[in-house]
Design an enzyme around this catalytic site. Sequence first.
Site, PDB file in Angstrom:
ATOM      1  N   MET A   1     -44.432  39.411  42.026  1.00 43.36           N
ATOM      2  CA  MET A   1     -45.458  39.509  43.061  1.00 43.36           C
ATOM      3  C   MET A   1     -44.879  39.437  44.454  1.00 43.36           C
ATOM      4  SD  MET A   1     -48.225  40.101  41.884  1.00 43.36           S
ATOM      5  CE  MET A   1     -48.947  40.040  43.479  1.00 43.36           C
ATOM      6  N   HIS A 116     -41.746  33.878  36.588  1.00 44.06           N
ATOM      7  CA  HIS A 116     -41.897  32.949  37.723  1.00 44.06           C
ATOM      8  C   HIS A 116     -42.209  31.528  37.267  1.00 44.06           C
ATOM      9  CE1 HIS A 116     -41.276  35.577  41.098  1.00 44.06           C
ATOM     10  NE2 HIS A 116     -42.093  36.473  40.588  1.00 44.06           N
ATOM     11  N   ASP A 172     -46.411  38.165  35.919  1.00 45.72           N
ATOM     12  CA  ASP A 172     -45.749  39.213  36.693  1.00 45.72           C
ATOM     13  C   ASP A 172     -44.237  39.002  36.685  1.00 45.72           C
ATOM     14  OD1 ASP A 172     -46.299  36.848  38.235  1.00 45.72           O
ATOM     15  OD2 ASP A 172     -45.538  37.880  40.000  1.00 45.72           O
ATOM     16  N   GLU A 173     -43.517  40.078  36.974  1.00 41.67           N
ATOM     17  CA  GLU A 173     -42.067  40.043  37.192  1.00 41.67           C
ATOM     18  C   GLU A 173     -41.329  39.175  36.168  1.00 41.67           C
ATOM     19  OE1 GLU A 173     -42.057  41.040  41.956  1.00 41.67           O
ATOM     20  OE2 GLU A 173     -41.950  38.931  41.388  1.00 41.67           O
ATOM     21  N   VAL A 174     -41.497  39.529  34.900  1.00 43.85           N
ATOM     22  CA  VAL A 174     -40.820  38.778  33.828  1.00 43.85           C
ATOM     23  C   VAL A 174     -39.411  39.353  33.680  1.00 43.85           C
ATOM     24  CG1 VAL A 174     -41.030  37.849  31.494  1.00 43.85           C
ATOM     25  CG2 VAL A 174     -43.086  38.551  32.730  1.00 43.85           C
TER      26      VAL A 174
END
Length: 497
Positions: A1, A116, A172-174
């Site tokens: 994110m 995150h 998000d953003e794994v």
Amino acid sequence: MRTGGASSKGKRAVRSNRERSGGMRSMAAGGPLRLVHLDMKGAAPRARYLAEVLPLLRALGATGLLLEYEDTFPYAGPLGPLRAPHAYSPGEVRALLSQAKALGLEVVPLVQTFGHMEFVLKHKEFAHLREVKAFPNALNPHKEESRALVKAMIDQVMALHEDIKWFHIGCDEVYYLGEGEESKQWLQQEDNTPEKLCLSHIKAVASCVASSYPTVTPIVWDDMLRGISEETLAESGVPQLVQPMIWDYAADLDVEGKVHLVEKYRRCGFSKVWFASAFKGATGVNQSLILIGHHLKNHLQWLRVASKSPVDVLEGITLTGWQRYDHFSVLCELLPVAIPCLAVCLQTLKNGGYSEKVKENVEELLGMSNLEIDTFMSTSLGTFPGSNILMLVTEISFYLKSSVDELLERNRYVTGWFSPYHRKRKIIHPIIMHHFQPDAVSLLSKWNGVVRDLQAAMEEVFHKCTVEEWMEENVYPSLQKLQQVVDDLDEAIKAQN
């Protein structure tokens, strides 16, 4: 994110008022929810400041809050290590939620459950649950203990948030998903892919929410879903369990591309979607001031997406306000600095466009006589909570480093007669020192005064750890250089005498 969608800060003028307003009513008053995202992973405001800000957010057009507590939630028991020293107390959380309810603000808590997760996986108690042993960002989706951890976090947050309709489970953003040892073995099996691995974990978390809290709908950030085929998404069962939140923070976001993405998600079986814009924390990892025009363009583009999307598909839009790009990065723009931008963006969404009338509304609500849209400079103090912080941060950001550099690097008497060589040996020409000593002492006195004022203002709003961090990043590098020159000057004069 944190890292995507901020690509263009383009200089193009914002469209004419007529263009700005036309055909953009689908997110106006009475339509989808407008959530303000409060990112507590850095510079978490004191509870009393939030109590001052909430009525202003409501007046500006917010209809809800997305609360990303991270390590400021009062986790207890085995989750106690997650709780930061400055975390909110259960009583403070209840008071905040009670006030939000009284103001008619819908509250959506956010708990990261996949990517995150640095604030969890940095601790030795949970490090064994990392996807990749060396990296604390992503959770291992194969371990039963991982799911138990996520459930315990959700349960503790839910215990304080009664009667909510949505719960944001992050995802998000794994980064590095599929690179852990267990994932590598899993991926060697026939038909297994990183996409299916991602979807299986999202489904497990969403199913956990659905079974324990059947009236609550999970929300996920959509970036891990965008590139997955319609067939794979539809077959996963995820669309029946969650609502995706499509995020893009760019001033020139691709409207047609977003409309196609909404249509794709509909075809896959998602009942509703959310949009996510940004009012801060999306244009630079260490940004301290805000160019309102950039964020305004982002919101105008989202209004265009909304106007081209089916009327019944949009649940709401979240105005994100990132405070760090991730748990370990520096602070970006502080909340009080961002309130004028947030005000412009909320009013733009509420009114279906931007106009002089919207600008006047914002100026009246914030007590500002002249709102700057297309420059970083804020020349009007305002009466909103924390407006003095905005003024002082602006002064420091614009003038502290430049004034110190002007003296130390471009003043010929300093560069020519008080260089590092001279300073080390305490050499100073008695005549020359009169040419710059008064300026150096005066400049140091001036900035020490400004910094004292800012420190006092910030301590009203933030905890000591935030004040220290902001000062160390944005003030001390220049102020200490100046202080050192003045000290060296004193030492050299003493040596001469």
